[in-house]
Design a protein around this motif. Structure first.
Motif, PDB file in Angstrom:
ATOM      1  N   LEU A  53       0.845  -1.191   0.000  1.00  0.00           N
ATOM      2  CA  LEU A  53       0.000   0.000   0.000  1.00  0.00           C
ATOM      3  C   LEU A  53       0.877   1.236   0.000  1.00  0.00           C
ATOM      4  N   LEU A  54       0.347   2.322  -0.538  1.00  0.00           N
ATOM      5  CA  LEU A  54       1.080   3.573  -0.605  1.00  0.00           C
ATOM      6  C   LEU A  54       0.157   4.703  -0.184  1.00  0.00           C
ATOM      7  N   ASP A  55       0.675   5.615   0.605  1.00  0.00           N
ATOM      8  CA  ASP A  55      -0.058   6.799   1.016  1.00  0.00           C
ATOM      9  C   ASP A  55      -0.490   7.586  -0.222  1.00  0.00           C
ATOM     10  N   ALA A  56      -1.718   8.100  -0.222  1.00  0.00           N
ATOM     11  CA  ALA A  56      -2.255   8.816  -1.387  1.00  0.00           C
ATOM     12  C   ALA A  56      -1.384  10.001  -1.780  1.00  0.00           C
ATOM     13  N   GLU A  57      -0.892  10.753  -0.815  1.00  0.00           N
ATOM     14  CA  GLU A  57      -0.053  11.912  -1.124  1.00  0.00           C
ATOM     15  C   GLU A  57       1.243  11.481  -1.826  1.00  0.00           C
ATOM     16  N   GLU A  58       1.860  10.444  -1.323  1.00  0.00           N
ATOM     17  CA  GLU A  58       3.100   9.947  -1.928  1.00  0.00           C
ATOM     18  C   GLU A  58       2.838   9.396  -3.331  1.00  0.00           C
ATOM     19  N   ALA A  59       1.707   8.690  -3.501  1.00  0.00           N
ATOM     20  CA  ALA A  59       1.354   8.158  -4.816  1.00  0.00           C
ATOM     21  C   ALA A  59       1.167   9.290  -5.823  1.00  0.00           C
ATOM     22  N   GLU A  60       0.469  10.344  -5.421  1.00  0.00           N
ATOM     23  CA  GLU A  60       0.232  11.465  -6.322  1.00  0.00           C
ATOM     24  C   GLU A  60       1.525  12.183  -6.690  1.00  0.00           C
ATOM     25  N   LYS A  61       2.454  12.307  -5.737  1.00  0.00           N
ATOM     26  CA  LYS A  61       3.757  12.907  -6.033  1.00  0.00           C
ATOM     27  C   LYS A  61       4.513  12.059  -7.058  1.00  0.00           C
ATOM     28  N   THR A  62       4.499  10.757  -6.856  1.00  0.00           N
ATOM     29  CA  THR A  62       5.185   9.845  -7.775  1.00  0.00           C
ATOM     30  C   THR A  62       4.578   9.916  -9.171  1.00  0.00           C
ATOM     31  N   LEU A  63       3.253   9.904  -9.246  1.00  0.00           N
ATOM     32  CA  LEU A  63       2.589   9.979 -10.553  1.00  0.00           C
ATOM     33  C   LEU A  63       2.863  11.316 -11.235  1.00  0.00           C
ATOM     34  N   ALA A  64       2.943  12.392 -10.458  1.00  0.00           N
ATOM     35  CA  ALA A  64       3.270  13.709 -11.032  1.00  0.00           C
ATOM     36  C   ALA A  64       4.677  13.704 -11.615  1.00  0.00           C
ATOM     37  N   LEU A  65       5.613  13.052 -10.944  1.00  0.00           N
ATOM     38  CA  LEU A  65       6.980  12.950 -11.473  1.00  0.00           C
ATOM     39  C   LEU A  65       7.019  12.162 -12.778  1.00  0.00           C
ATOM     40  N   PHE A  66       6.274  11.064 -12.838  1.00  0.00           N
ATOM     41  CA  PHE A  66       6.204  10.299 -14.086  1.00  0.00           C
ATOM     42  C   PHE A  66       5.630  11.156 -15.212  1.00  0.00           C
ATOM     43  N   ALA A  67       4.604  11.969 -14.905  1.00  0.00           N
ATOM     44  CA  ALA A  67       3.999  12.840 -15.911  1.00  0.00           C
ATOM     45  C   ALA A  67       5.000  13.888 -16.390  1.00  0.00           C
ATOM     46  N   GLU A  68       5.788  14.441 -15.476  1.00  0.00           N
ATOM     47  CA  GLU A  68       6.817  15.416 -15.855  1.00  0.00           C
ATOM     48  C   GLU A  68       7.856  14.784 -16.768  1.00  0.00           C
ATOM     49  N   MET A  69       8.279  13.567 -16.442  1.00  0.00           N
ATOM     50  CA  MET A  69       9.269  12.884 -17.280  1.00  0.00           C
ATOM     51  C   MET A  69       8.711  12.607 -18.675  1.00  0.00           C
ATOM     52  N   ALA A  70       7.451  12.213 -18.750  1.00  0.00           N
ATOM     53  CA  ALA A  70       6.833  11.950 -20.041  1.00  0.00           C
ATOM     54  C   ALA A  70       6.744  13.225 -20.864  1.00  0.00           C
ATOM     55  N   ALA A  71       6.366  14.337 -20.226  1.00  0.00           N
ATOM     56  CA  ALA A  71       6.293  15.620 -20.944  1.00  0.00           C
ATOM     57  C   ALA A  71       7.652  16.065 -21.419  1.00  0.00           C
ATOM     58  N   ALA A  72       8.668  15.882 -20.603  1.00  0.00           N
ATOM     59  CA  ALA A  72      10.016  16.259 -21.002  1.00  0.00           C
ATOM     60  C   ALA A  72      10.498  15.407 -22.175  1.00  0.00           C
ATOM     61  N   ASN A  73      10.148  14.142 -22.172  1.00  0.00           N
ATOM     62  CA  ASN A  73      10.511  13.246 -23.262  1.00  0.00           C
ATOM     63  C   ASN A  73       9.834  13.674 -24.571  1.00  0.00           C
ATOM     64  N   VAL A  74       8.567  14.029 -24.503  1.00  0.00           N
ATOM     65  CA  VAL A  74       7.843  14.493 -25.687  1.00  0.00           C
ATOM     66  C   VAL A  74       8.489  15.775 -26.219  1.00  0.00           C
ATOM     67  N   ALA A  75       8.818  16.694 -25.313  1.00  0.00           N
ATOM     68  CA  ALA A  75       9.432  17.960 -25.734  1.00  0.00           C
ATOM     69  C   ALA A  75      10.794  17.711 -26.379  1.00  0.00           C
ATOM     70  N   ALA A  76      11.551  16.790 -25.827  1.00  0.00           N
ATOM     71  CA  ALA A  76      12.875  16.461 -26.385  1.00  0.00           C
ATOM     72  C   ALA A  76      12.748  15.844 -27.774  1.00  0.00           C
TER      73      ALA A  76
END
Length: 80
Positions: A53-76
């Motif tokens: 199990l993962l705390d909701a706040e920690e899960a949302e932070k992790t998912l936000a980081l994955f989204a940032e990496m995906a956006a950076a990859n698209v921009a690159a």
């Protein structure tokens, strides 16, 4: 290298299976290792199994980081 992803439980099917959602994709996974998981909880999913199990706040932070990496990859890719 192994990767486990946080996903939100959206449906409990039986004692050993649940439907989780990640990025709009729903998948049935085993919750045999996390029998305390309930609808709305975030679990860490690895190879079709909720392994913790993962705390909701920690899960949302992790998912936000994955989204940032995906956006950076698209921009690159667009810049190349």
């Amino acid at each position: 290298m192994c990767l486990a992803l946080p996903a939100r439980v959206v449906e409990l099917q039986d004692a050993d299976n649940a439907v989780v959602e990640l990025g709009g994709v729903r998948k049935t996974v085993s919750v045999a290792l996390t029998p305390e998981a309930k609808v709305g909880d975030y679990v860490i999913v690895h190879v079709g199994h909720a392994i913790g199990l993962l705390d909701a706040e920690e899960a949302e932070k992790t998912l936000a980081l994955f989204a940032e990496m995906a956006a950076a990859n698209v921009a690159a890719e667009r810049a190349a």
